[in-house]
Scaffold this motif. Structure first.
Motif, PDB file in Angstrom:
ATOM      1  N   GLY A 192      63.600 -17.040  -4.139  1.00  0.00           N
ATOM      2  CA  GLY A 192      63.855 -16.412  -2.850  1.00  0.00           C
ATOM      3  C   GLY A 192      65.119 -15.579  -2.819  1.00  0.00           C
ATOM      4  N   GLU A 193      66.182 -16.052  -3.444  1.00  0.00           N
ATOM      5  CA  GLU A 193      67.438 -15.295  -3.458  1.00  0.00           C
ATOM      6  C   GLU A 193      67.288 -13.996  -4.244  1.00  0.00           C
ATOM      7  OE1 GLU A 193      70.268 -15.752  -1.736  1.00  0.00           O
ATOM      8  OE2 GLU A 193      69.142 -17.331  -0.741  1.00  0.00           O
ATOM      9  N   THR A 194      66.520 -14.043  -5.336  1.00  0.00           N
ATOM     10  CA  THR A 194      66.286 -12.838  -6.128  1.00  0.00           C
ATOM     11  C   THR A 194      65.479 -11.822  -5.332  1.00  0.00           C
ATOM     12  OG1 THR A 194      66.369 -14.122  -8.173  1.00  0.00           O
ATOM     13  CG2 THR A 194      65.300 -11.962  -8.287  1.00  0.00           C
ATOM     14  N   ILE A 195      64.455 -12.299  -4.624  1.00  0.00           N
ATOM     15  CA  ILE A 195      63.654 -11.400  -3.787  1.00  0.00           C
ATOM     16  C   ILE A 195      64.536 -10.766  -2.720  1.00  0.00           C
ATOM     17  CG2 ILE A 195      61.805 -11.303  -2.063  1.00  0.00           C
ATOM     18  CD1 ILE A 195      60.339 -13.425  -3.734  1.00  0.00           C
ATOM     19  N   LEU A 196      65.350 -11.555  -2.052  1.00  0.00           N
ATOM     20  CA  LEU A 196      66.228 -11.035  -1.004  1.00  0.00           C
ATOM     21  C   LEU A 196      67.223 -10.021  -1.573  1.00  0.00           C
ATOM     22  CD1 LEU A 196      67.006 -11.097   1.957  1.00  0.00           C
ATOM     23  CD2 LEU A 196      68.488 -13.041   1.451  1.00  0.00           C
ATOM     24  N   ALA A 197      67.784 -10.311  -2.735  1.00  0.00           N
ATOM     25  CA  ALA A 197      68.731  -9.375  -3.357  1.00  0.00           C
ATOM     26  C   ALA A 197      68.043  -8.054  -3.704  1.00  0.00           C
ATOM     27  CB  ALA A 197      69.348 -10.004  -4.608  1.00  0.00           C
ATOM     28  N   LEU A 198      66.807  -8.129  -4.183  1.00  0.00           N
ATOM     29  CA  LEU A 198      66.069  -6.908  -4.497  1.00  0.00           C
ATOM     30  C   LEU A 198      65.724  -6.122  -3.233  1.00  0.00           C
ATOM     31  CD1 LEU A 198      63.733  -8.076  -7.378  1.00  0.00           C
ATOM     32  CD2 LEU A 198      65.411  -6.219  -7.474  1.00  0.00           C
TER      33      LEU A 198
END
Length: 123
Positions: free
Chosen positions: A92-98
């Motif tokens: 989830g954090e990677t998706i949000l950062a992207l």
């Protein structure tokens, strides 16, 4: 709007905007890309039709969603993200950062030019 010629059960998703011929239509290129990505991941067996329908329905029926369906593809992306995170396929954090990086790239891209992640000034 553009149409999609992908024969997939996902083309029967509830609320999916359709042309008079019954083909999916998309308000923006990113929505068509989200649709294509979802179809691809479904065809690869990462989730079932019923899992997808449940995830999308949950997003579409959340309080505060647009009654006119104008945020349908926002729901689509949120459902896909939640499904992938819930299955441990994505973080989830990677998706949000992207998502944030793409937003910065869009804001930094001159009008008429393609939006590329490389345009994010923080990358």
């Amino acid at each position: 709007m553009s149409t999609c010629e992908v024969p997939s059960p996902l083309a029967q998703s509830p609320g999916l905007p359709k042309s008079p011929e019954g083909d999916p239509v998309f308000p923006e290129p990113w929505a068509a890309e989200a649709f294509a990505m979802t179809v691809h991941l479904h065809e690869r067996g990462l989730f079932t039709w019923s899992e997808w329908a449940e995830a999308l329905s949950g997003e579409v029926h959340k309080p505060g969603r647009a009654e006119d369906g104008s945020d349908y593809f926002d729901c689509w992306v949120a459902a896909l993200s939640a499904l992938l995170v819930g299955k441990g396929i994505a973080d989830g954090e990677t998706i949000l950062a992207l998502q944030r990086s793409w937003q910065r790239a869009a804001e930094a891209t001159p009008h008429g030019r393609p939006i590329e992640l490389a345009n994010d000034p923080l990358r």
